[in-house]
Motif scaffolding. Structure first.
Motif, PDB file in Angstrom:
ATOM      1  N   HIS A  74      49.384  21.086  70.410  1.00  0.00           N
ATOM      2  CA  HIS A  74      49.673  21.464  69.027  1.00  0.00           C
ATOM      3  C   HIS A  74      49.465  20.247  68.151  1.00  0.00           C
ATOM      4  O   HIS A  74      49.244  19.141  68.650  1.00  0.00           O
ATOM      5  N   HIS A  76      51.314  18.342  66.146  1.00  0.00           N
ATOM      6  CA  HIS A  76      52.315  17.371  65.720  1.00  0.00           C
ATOM      7  C   HIS A  76      51.810  15.973  66.057  1.00  0.00           C
ATOM      8  O   HIS A  76      51.160  15.765  67.085  1.00  0.00           O
ATOM      9  N   ASP A  78      53.049  13.324  67.240  1.00  0.00           N
ATOM     10  CA  ASP A  78      53.386  12.649  68.499  1.00  0.00           C
ATOM     11  C   ASP A  78      52.542  13.168  69.672  1.00  0.00           C
ATOM     12  O   ASP A  78      52.567  12.596  70.760  1.00  0.00           O
ATOM     13  N   HIS A  79      51.786  14.232  69.461  1.00  0.00           N
ATOM     14  CA  HIS A  79      50.888  14.746  70.508  1.00  0.00           C
ATOM     15  C   HIS A  79      49.417  14.556  70.133  1.00  0.00           C
ATOM     16  O   HIS A  79      48.589  14.252  70.978  1.00  0.00           O
ATOM     17  N   HIS A 173      56.979  27.130  68.566  1.00  0.00           N
ATOM     18  CA  HIS A 173      57.204  25.758  68.085  1.00  0.00           C
ATOM     19  C   HIS A 173      56.262  25.498  66.905  1.00  0.00           C
ATOM     20  O   HIS A 173      56.672  25.024  65.853  1.00  0.00           O
ATOM     21  N   ASP A 192      55.315  21.163  73.867  1.00  0.00           N
ATOM     22  CA  ASP A 192      56.697  21.235  73.374  1.00  0.00           C
ATOM     23  C   ASP A 192      57.260  22.653  73.487  1.00  0.00           C
ATOM     24  O   ASP A 192      58.359  22.917  72.992  1.00  0.00           O
TER      25      ASP A 192
HETATM   26 ZN   LIG Z   1      55.974  19.162  68.546  1.00  0.00          ZN
END
Ligand SMILES: [Zn+2]
Length: 309
Positions: A74, A76, A78-79, A173, A192
């Motif tokens: 996804h 976000h 942090d990914h 999410h 996540d």
């Molecule tokens: Zn996430």
């Protein structure tokens, strides 16, 4: 303490890299998974945060291996935040679920400002929430948009020679969150969607036409059914774990409990309902972005309950 720079063998041809997260983000690391193909190239699932430290950890783990592709569970930061730099350095393709790609414009534009008055937020708390809503939550979105080279659909097999990794769409999410299922190796990369101890927030990928709570429950069901008792979950944070089916049941129960708690206060505002719920760190400790997120979760549960009756 395990070094964050080591690539840890998880299964034949699969290694995990703990990619450090920026301080203050609540979690120490995200997991990047390195999948080696039959031609000796590496495919990276979730390269991690857009920081020099994260980039260095990933590059150290990759060594000199050619990187053929990246798949982002996804969008976000942090990914996916490290995708642009790694694509630039290696020329690797960058793939996301088609629904996540469709949501990019909304993420880049930030969430539309919530109607704080309708939520019943006291006037003195509105400025901090408006400020939090105005912060682009995903500064990497425009960069990511520029490097995405293709989209993936539910059920599609990734183009990884010698390996069968299948896309499982798991909205909740974020609207276009995906998991990857390796049936032969008995692995599910869960991003996540399912973490071993953390309850992921829902509806964090921009506004959706569907209700994120309802989507999430359906997605939990979907991955739980893949577990015939021996499926190993490789999550986007924390450590790989077994008992995926049980963990999905726990997470579903948590969401349904929340929905019941919210349903018990149908008359008041979102603000009043949120104040009656239990929050990690306590309701009084919530401020700014965490408060905004708590109110969003409450509003989503409310809408879920309203749709159910
Ligand atoms: Zn996430």
């Amino acid at each position: 303490m395990t070094s964050t720079r080591a690539a840890e063998p998880i299964a034949p041809g699969v290694r995990r890299v703990r990619v450090p997260m920026p301080p203050g983000t609540g979690l120490p690391f995200s997991n990047a998974y390195l999948i080696e193909d039959a031609d000796g190239a590496v495919h990276v699932i979730d390269p991690g945060s857009p920081t020099a430290e994260a980039r260095e950890a990933l590059r150290a783990a990759l060594g000199a291996a050619p990187v053929a592709s990246m798949v982002l569970t996804h969008l976000h930061a942090d990914h996916s935040g490290g995708a642009a730099a790694l694509a630039h350095d290696t020329g690797a393709s960058v793939l996301v679920h088609e629904r996540e790609r469709a949501a990019l414009g909304l993420i880049a534009a930030g969430f539309p400002a919530p109607d704080l008055e309708a939520w019943g937020v006291p006037a003195e708390r509105r400025p901090e929430l408006l400020a939090a809503a105005a912060i682009p939550t995903e500064p990497a979105a425009e960069l990511v948009d520029a490097v995405i080279t293709g989209v993936l659909a539910d059920g599609q097999l990734l183009d990884i020679p010698g390996r069968r990794l299948r896309v499982v769409g798991t909205p909740g999410h974020t609207d276009g969150h995906l998991c990857l299922h390796d049936e032969e190796a008995g692995l599910l990369l869960t991003g996540d969607h399912v973490l071993p101890t953390v309850n992921s927030g829902l509806g964090l990928g921009g506004p959706t036409a569907t209700n994120p709570v309802a989507d999430y429950l359906a997605s939990l069901d979907r991955v739980a059914q893949l577990d015939r008792g021996d499926l190993r979950a490789l999550p986007g944070h924390e450590d790989p774990f077994g008992g995926l089916r049980e963990r999905c049941a726990e997470l579903a129960a948590h969401q349904l409990r929340r929905a019941e708690e919210v349903a018990a206060h149908p008359a008041g505002t979102v603000w009043e309902a949120a104040g009656t719920l239990t929050w990690t760190g306590g309701w009084d400790g919530l401020a700014g972005f965490t408060l905004l997120s708590a109110l969003r979760q409450t509003a989503q549960h409310r809408e879920f309950v309203a749709r159910r009756v």
